[in-house]
Design a protein around this motif. Structure first.
Motif, PDB file in Angstrom:
ATOM      1  N   ILE A   1      35.796  42.077  20.872  1.00  0.00           N
ATOM      2  CA  ILE A   1      36.394  40.865  20.149  1.00  0.00           C
ATOM      3  C   ILE A   1      35.143  39.508  20.200  1.00  0.00           C
ATOM      4  CG2 ILE A   1      38.195  38.919  19.783  1.00  0.00           C
ATOM      5  CD1 ILE A   1      39.975  41.152  21.448  1.00  0.00           C
ATOM      6  N   THR A   2      34.544  39.327  19.162  1.00  0.00           N
ATOM      7  CA  THR A   2      33.804  38.452  19.020  1.00  0.00           C
ATOM      8  C   THR A   2      34.158  37.164  18.099  1.00  0.00           C
ATOM      9  OG1 THR A   2      31.998  40.265  19.133  1.00  0.00           O
ATOM     10  CG2 THR A   2      31.153  38.214  18.483  1.00  0.00           C
ATOM     11  N   PRO A   3      34.160  35.985  18.866  1.00  0.00           N
ATOM     12  CA  PRO A   3      34.362  34.798  18.442  1.00  0.00           C
ATOM     13  C   PRO A   3      33.300  34.459  17.286  1.00  0.00           C
ATOM     14  CG  PRO A   3      34.989  34.470  20.848  1.00  0.00           C
ATOM     15  CD  PRO A   3      34.332  35.738  20.518  1.00  0.00           C
ATOM     16  N   VAL A   4      33.604  33.869  16.014  1.00  0.00           N
ATOM     17  CA  VAL A   4      32.622  33.968  15.001  1.00  0.00           C
ATOM     18  C   VAL A   4      32.794  32.458  14.300  1.00  0.00           C
ATOM     19  CG1 VAL A   4      33.862  34.844  13.375  1.00  0.00           C
ATOM     20  CG2 VAL A   4      31.536  34.694  13.011  1.00  0.00           C
ATOM     21  N   MET A   5      33.886  31.801  14.246  1.00  0.00           N
ATOM     22  CA  MET A   5      33.874  30.605  13.602  1.00  0.00           C
ATOM     23  C   MET A   5      35.335  29.535  13.869  1.00  0.00           C
ATOM     24  SD  MET A   5      35.154  31.640   9.430  1.00  0.00           S
ATOM     25  CE  MET A   5      33.774  32.970   9.742  1.00  0.00           C
ATOM     26  N   GLU A   6      35.082  28.487  13.731  1.00  0.00           N
ATOM     27  CA  GLU A   6      36.227  27.570  14.041  1.00  0.00           C
ATOM     28  C   GLU A   6      36.737  27.222  12.691  1.00  0.00           C
ATOM     29  OE1 GLU A   6      37.613  26.275  16.613  1.00  0.00           O
ATOM     30  OE2 GLU A   6      36.701  27.383  18.152  1.00  0.00           O
ATOM     31  N   ASP A   7      38.250  27.023  12.417  1.00  0.00           N
ATOM     32  CA  ASP A   7      38.730  26.479  11.297  1.00  0.00           C
ATOM     33  C   ASP A   7      39.730  25.335  11.711  1.00  0.00           C
ATOM     34  OD1 ASP A   7      39.677  26.296   8.740  1.00  0.00           O
ATOM     35  OD2 ASP A   7      41.114  27.898   8.898  1.00  0.00           O
ATOM     36  N   GLU A   8      39.594  24.274  11.223  1.00  0.00           N
ATOM     37  CA  GLU A   8      40.451  23.032  11.661  1.00  0.00           C
ATOM     38  C   GLU A   8      41.656  22.906  10.750  1.00  0.00           C
ATOM     39  OE1 GLU A   8      40.172  18.260  12.028  1.00  0.00           O
ATOM     40  OE2 GLU A   8      38.793  19.203  10.931  1.00  0.00           O
ATOM     41  N   PHE A   9      42.859  22.684  11.563  1.00  0.00           N
ATOM     42  CA  PHE A   9      43.997  22.439  10.723  1.00  0.00           C
ATOM     43  C   PHE A   9      44.113  21.087  10.131  1.00  0.00           C
ATOM     44  CE2 PHE A   9      45.172  26.284  13.190  1.00  0.00           C
ATOM     45  CZ  PHE A   9      46.067  26.743  12.350  1.00  0.00           C
ATOM     46  N   VAL A  10      44.715  20.812   9.120  1.00  0.00           N
ATOM     47  CA  VAL A  10      44.847  19.357   8.370  1.00  0.00           C
ATOM     48  C   VAL A  10      46.333  19.371   7.898  1.00  0.00           C
ATOM     49  CG1 VAL A  10      42.393  19.293   7.838  1.00  0.00           C
ATOM     50  CG2 VAL A  10      44.212  20.529   6.156  1.00  0.00           C
ATOM     51  N   LEU A  11      46.834  18.057   7.735  1.00  0.00           N
ATOM     52  CA  LEU A  11      48.003  17.960   7.038  1.00  0.00           C
ATOM     53  C   LEU A  11      47.667  17.774   5.729  1.00  0.00           C
ATOM     54  CD1 LEU A  11      51.214  16.402   8.197  1.00  0.00           C
ATOM     55  CD2 LEU A  11      49.999  15.247   6.086  1.00  0.00           C
ATOM     56  N   ILE A  12      48.454  18.157   4.798  1.00  0.00           N
ATOM     57  CA  ILE A  12      48.371  17.979   3.244  1.00  0.00           C
ATOM     58  C   ILE A  12      49.422  17.496   2.598  1.00  0.00           C
ATOM     59  CG2 ILE A  12      46.730  20.027   3.154  1.00  0.00           C
ATOM     60  CD1 ILE A  12      49.114  21.606   1.521  1.00  0.00           C
ATOM     61  N   ALA A  13      49.291  16.608   1.646  1.00  0.00           N
ATOM     62  CA  ALA A  13      50.501  15.872   1.144  1.00  0.00           C
ATOM     63  C   ALA A  13      50.194  15.691  -0.264  1.00  0.00           C
ATOM     64  CB  ALA A  13      50.653  14.721   1.896  1.00  0.00           C
TER      65      ALA A  13
END
Length: 301
Positions: free
Chosen positions: A160-172
């Motif tokens: 298992i190789t970490p490859v990228m970060e993905d931020e969470f956002v609130l949408i409205a």
């Protein structure tokens, strides 16, 4: 009879073509006794006479004529098989089975797959979507070649190789942006009508843990298994939602705005392979493309 030798068949065909044992031996780079031995062994194995003399020439018997027809087809099949294997060995043919989540499939993979198919038109790239647990099990069982999943993930049989970060956002809905709290903390989000992904998904687990660290339990007004469905419902004014930022492209197709969470929340995506997986050329190309995409995303931030 089950071990019909291709070498003996080729020697037999050469004798028929050349018209004599000595001429066939010269073309094959063998001695005449060696050619004669191969033909005797072939006749013994098949239980029939394959050649007879017609003056100074060796000509096929009726059985020999029949075998020549089969030998030609066998040679063609073997040649085709070798050519096909050469394509696989050179990475020109084959199939790559990829597993990932629906969000990554929609928003990450189209440009990657388009480029890989352009570079490797003989390779079939097949994508299967599902939740992380199911995808990992399929990689372990070798029914998938490679996966890109939300981490954490653990298995002794997987690399298992970490490859990228993905931020969470609130949408409205854009029209409701003015009514959003300045700081979108778990307490603030809990006071809003929020739509969340279904509980089985690891991304939902991360959101619940984010709220749980503040002692908050989010109570969504809706739980859905489709990011696109969530976005459409938010666009219809039925609430807000917490989604991975990759699912919220700034293309203006929907009247939505996105805001960061406080504290920030992100998920890590990782490449998953069996530890014993042979890295073919197409697999290496897929891995390289994912790393390149990760670099581009970091540069764009």
């Amino acid at each position: 009879m089950n071990d019909l030798s291709l070498t003996r068949l080729r020697t037999f065909a050469m004798v028929v073509e050349a018209g004599s044992f000595s001429a066939a031996a010269t073309r094959l780079g063998l001695t005449q006794p060696a050619v004669s031995l191969q033909l005797r062994e072939l006749e013994r194995q098949l239980g029939v006479r394959l050649l007879e003399r017609a003056g100074r020439r060796a000509v096929p018997t009726a059985a020999g004529h029949s075998l020549m027809e089969h030998a030609a087809r066998i040679e063609a099949s073997v040649s085709a098989a070798l050519d096909a294997m050469a394509d696989y060995a050179g990475g020109l043919s084959g199939r790559v089975l990829l597993g990932t989540g629906a969000t990554a499939c929609i928003y990450l993979f189209p440009p990657i797959l388009r480029e890989l198919r352009r570079l490797m038109p003989g390779i079939e790239f097949v994508v299967r979507t599902g939740i992380t647990g199911d995808i990992l099990r399929q990689v372990e069982e070798a029914s998938l070649d490679i996966a890109l999943v939300t981490l954490p993930a653990t298995s002794r049989s997987l690399t298992i190789t970490p490859v990228m970060e993905d931020e969470f956002v609130l949408i409205a809905l854009k029209d409701e942006a003015a009514g959003l709290p300045r700081d979108l903390t778990p307490e603030a989000v809990a006071a809003l009508p929020v739509l969340l992904y279904e509980p089985r998904a690891l991304t939902r687990t991360l959101v619940d843990e984010w709220a749980g660290h503040a002692g908050i339990t989010l109570k969504p007004v809706m739980e859905l298994g489709s990011v696109e469905a969530i976005k459409q419902l938010v666009a219809a004014g039925l609430g807000c939602a917490i989604l991975p930022s990759m699912a919220v492209p700034a293309d203006g197709r929907l009247p939505l705005i996105s805001r960061p969470l406080s504290p920030p929340l992100s998920r890590q995506l990782g490449i998953v392979l069996r530890t014993d997986k042979v890295l073919t050329r197409p697999l290496k190309a897929m891995i390289a493309a994912l790393h390149q995409l990760a670099r581009e995303r970091r540069t764009a931030v």
